[in-house]
Design a protein around this motif. Structure first.
Motif, mmCIF file in Angstrom:
data_model
loop_
_atom_site.group_PDB
_atom_site.id
_atom_site.type_symbol
_atom_site.label_atom_id
_atom_site.label_comp_id
_atom_site.label_asym_id
_atom_site.label_seq_id
_atom_site.Cartn_x
_atom_site.Cartn_y
_atom_site.Cartn_z
ATOM 1 N N GLY A 1 0.816 -1.199 0.000
ATOM 2 C CA GLY A 1 0.000 0.000 0.000
ATOM 3 C C GLY A 1 0.852 1.252 0.000
ATOM 4 N N GLY A 2 0.197 2.400 0.154
ATOM 5 C CA GLY A 2 0.911 3.670 0.128
ATOM 6 C C GLY A 2 1.069 4.199 -1.285
ATOM 7 N N GLU A 3 1.856 5.258 -1.411
ATOM 8 C CA GLU A 3 2.074 5.864 -2.719
ATOM 9 C C GLU A 3 2.808 4.886 -3.643
ATOM 10 O OE1 GLU A 3 4.159 9.522 -2.125
ATOM 11 O OE2 GLU A 3 2.324 10.640 -1.694
ATOM 12 N N PRO A 4 2.472 4.919 -4.938
ATOM 13 C CA PRO A 4 3.162 4.020 -5.864
ATOM 14 C C PRO A 4 4.602 4.457 -6.094
ATOM 15 C CG PRO A 4 1.704 5.485 -7.073
ATOM 16 C CD PRO A 4 1.431 5.727 -5.614
ATOM 17 N N PRO A 5 5.483 3.513 -6.385
ATOM 18 C CA PRO A 5 6.883 3.877 -6.631
ATOM 19 C C PRO A 5 7.075 4.576 -7.964
ATOM 20 C CG PRO A 5 6.556 1.519 -6.927
ATOM 21 C CD PRO A 5 5.263 2.061 -6.438
ATOM 22 N N VAL A 6 8.137 5.371 -8.030
ATOM 23 C CA VAL A 6 8.593 5.918 -9.304
ATOM 24 C C VAL A 6 9.909 5.232 -9.651
ATOM 25 C CG1 VAL A 6 7.451 8.124 -8.905
ATOM 26 C CG2 VAL A 6 9.856 7.859 -8.270
ATOM 27 N N TYR A 7 10.222 5.234 -10.939
ATOM 28 C CA TYR A 7 11.327 4.410 -11.415
ATOM 29 C C TYR A 7 12.372 5.211 -12.185
ATOM 30 C CZ TYR A 7 8.232 0.561 -10.208
ATOM 31 O OH TYR A 7 7.424 -0.301 -9.517
ATOM 32 N N ILE A 8 13.601 4.730 -12.068
ATOM 33 C CA ILE A 8 14.731 5.187 -12.865
ATOM 34 C C ILE A 8 15.224 3.990 -13.668
ATOM 35 C CG2 ILE A 8 17.006 6.257 -12.842
ATOM 36 C CD1 ILE A 8 14.824 8.013 -11.599
ATOM 37 N N ILE A 9 15.466 4.195 -14.958
ATOM 38 C CA ILE A 9 15.934 3.114 -15.827
ATOM 39 C C ILE A 9 17.204 3.562 -16.544
ATOM 40 C CG2 ILE A 9 13.613 2.168 -16.162
ATOM 41 C CD1 ILE A 9 13.676 3.580 -18.963
ATOM 42 N N GLY A 10 17.785 2.669 -17.321
ATOM 43 C CA GLY A 10 18.930 3.038 -18.147
ATOM 44 C C GLY A 10 19.792 1.846 -18.479
ATOM 45 N N SER A 11 20.528 1.970 -19.561
ATOM 46 C CA SER A 11 21.443 0.903 -19.951
ATOM 47 C C SER A 11 22.891 1.382 -20.011
ATOM 48 C CB SER A 11 21.046 0.320 -21.315
ATOM 49 O OG SER A 11 21.008 1.323 -22.305
ATOM 50 N N GLU A 12 23.110 2.698 -20.038
ATOM 51 C CA GLU A 12 24.472 3.238 -19.995
ATOM 52 C C GLU A 12 24.704 3.791 -18.599
ATOM 53 O OE1 GLU A 12 25.959 5.577 -23.170
ATOM 54 O OE2 GLU A 12 24.828 4.519 -24.706
ATOM 55 N N VAL A 13 24.866 2.882 -17.650
ATOM 56 C CA VAL A 13 24.939 3.242 -16.236
ATOM 57 C C VAL A 13 26.393 3.214 -15.782
ATOM 58 C CG1 VAL A 13 24.164 2.676 -13.912
ATOM 59 C CG2 VAL A 13 22.654 2.238 -15.872
ATOM 60 N N PRO A 14 26.921 4.339 -15.249
ATOM 61 C CA PRO A 14 28.292 4.325 -14.736
ATOM 62 C C PRO A 14 28.476 3.284 -13.635
ATOM 63 C CG PRO A 14 27.470 6.578 -14.932
ATOM 64 C CD PRO A 14 26.298 5.662 -15.157
ATOM 65 N N VAL A 15 29.692 2.788 -13.510
ATOM 66 C CA VAL A 15 30.004 1.802 -12.480
ATOM 67 C C VAL A 15 29.766 2.413 -11.110
ATOM 68 C CG1 VAL A 15 31.837 0.393 -11.462
ATOM 69 C CG2 VAL A 15 31.703 0.679 -13.947
#
Length: 435
Positions: A163-177
């Motif tokens: 329950g509670g507020e829904p999550p927000v997301y971060i995505i990506g494929s060129e992610v620094p180490v």
């Protein structure tokens, strides 16, 4: 999360605002960030990384619920309302289990993301960009997106249960180490607009195939490479002219901004430019514990001058722990001739893995306690902490070891605060930072 969605909406409407994310588990760093948020009236975005906090305890020994309790307890201590604290999970995916076959690593990642969401973390960076034991060295957008969408299904199910507020997301494929580069750097290739668009399209398609289109509407950030990074001894600075085409490419994409990783050690001007160029979420971690270590090293030297630590100093204790258990730095500091130097002063700050060891915690407590009881002569603050000395003399900072530590960390955080709230007079209350 509504506040975060609103911030992204404001940025997309043309207001150059942003938010910075504190990626640290150290209680003094966390308290400094929460104090600053309290004084300036802003939100505190605190993120635990997958190697710090997971179902196995991570290197801090904490699972997500324990980390949440630490942060909220500190928020209560400084008077920051809990509704102004946003908890996030950074690099949630198979990062910690890359040595395992992908199926096993991803199963562990599923357990981890479910624990994060159940514990109340609502900004979720789903990172499946790294290869596992049975993967090719480089993964394509489609495979990364497929794994990300599968993990997102788990987080959505965990949210519906919690329950509670829904999550927000971060995505990506060129992610620094995570944590900075292992090897010396010369120059970085900025992500191309075509690559960024391909990543967005691949993830959008994967979310649709998994039946989580509603979650796609809450994807607010894309991790790309704007040309910023650091290694052990140098910083690759942000150059706007090299990222201008990438920056403009996100403008027509509804609801999405860029998230910039590895912004540690960037100049104040570079941070402001990043936010203006739509890198509206700035991540910082090692740069904060590096600043923490600088102040604690200075206090250790002050204590030695005063004869307050007849036993092993904080420096000796911490370096002894690093040498006793080299697993967190041995693959980073590979030059024997520079190893002793790197252990203390590398920008990658592998020291951060050792603050939570019992011996180091005891040494920190003793150091701060003895300095607080005996007092610190102004002459020694001037010698070892000249920035804090000036503030103490001006009546802006208390001559207390904990306050000196907080101010050292806030020296870094204030640059981020100014960059993220440029529309407010005086840099978002930066001059109020020591009141």
């Amino acid at each position: 999360m509504n506040a975060l969605l609103d911030l992204v909406g404001r940025h997309k409407s043309g207001v150059p605002v942003g938010i910075y994310s504190v990626c640290s588990a150290h209680p003094l760093v966390l308290e400094a960030a929460l104090r600053l948020a309290h004084r300036t009236g802003g939100m505190a975005l605190i993120e635990a990384t997958s190697n710090q906090v997971n179902q196995d305890g991570g290197y801090t020994g904490m699972r997500p619920a324990a980390f949440r309790e630490r942060v909220l307890a500190l928020a209560s201590t400084v008077g920051l309302p809990h509704e102004r604290v946003v908890l996030g999970g950074d690099h949630l995916g198979p990062n910690c289990w890359q040595h395992l076959p992908s199926a096993t690593a991803l199963q562990k990642a599923e357990v981890m993301v479910a624990e994060y969401v159940a514990a109340g973390f609502r900004k979720i960076h789903l990172d499946c960009s790294m290869s596992c034991a049975d993967d090719p060295r480089s993964l394509g957008d489609e495979l990364i997106a497929e794994r990300t969408a599968a993990l997102c299904e788990i987080t959505e199910a965990a949210w519906r249960r919690a329950g509670g507020e829904p999550p927000v997301y971060i995505i990506g494929s060129e992610v620094p180490v995570p944590g900075g580069a292992h090897e010396p750097l010369e120059e970085l290739a900025v992500t191309t607009p075509d690559a960024a668009q391909a990543t967005i399209e691949a993830h959008h398609g994967a979310f649709a195939r998994h039946g989580i289109e509603s979650a796609w509407s809450r994807v607010v950030g894309l991790v790309v490479q704007p040309g910023v990074e650091f290694d052990h001894h140098q910083v690759i600075d942000y150059v706007r002219s090299k990222a201008v085409v990438l920056s403009r490419s996100i403008e027509p994409v509804a609801g999405l901004v860029f998230e910039a990783h590895s912004t540690d050690y960037q100049t104040a001007a570079a941070l402001e430019a990043l936010v203006q160029d739509h890198f509206a979420i700035l991540k910082v971690g090692p740069g904060l514990t590096f600043a923490l270590r600088e102040v604690l090293w200075a206090l250790s030297d002050i204590a030695a001058e005063l004869g307050l630590m007849p036993e092993a100093s904080l420096k000796e204790t911490l370096l002894g722990e690093m040498k006793r258990d080299p697993r967190y730095w041995k693959s980073y500091y590979t030059n024997p001739g520079r190893q002793a130097f790197d252990l203390q002063f590398s920008l990658s700050d592998r020291i951060r893995y050792y603050w939570s060891t019992p011996a180091v915690e005891r040494a920190c407590t003793q150091l701060i306690g003895r300095l607080a009881s005996n007092g610190i002569p102004l002459t020694l603050i001037s010698q070892y902490l000249p920035i804090q000395y000036a503030a103490v003399r001006e009546g802006l900072l208390e001559n207390d070891p904990r306050e000196l530590v907080f101010d050292g960390v806030e020296q870094v955080l204030r640059h981020y605060d100014r960059a993220c709230r440029p529309t407010e007079p005086g840099g978002a209350g930066i001059d109020r930072g020591r009141e």
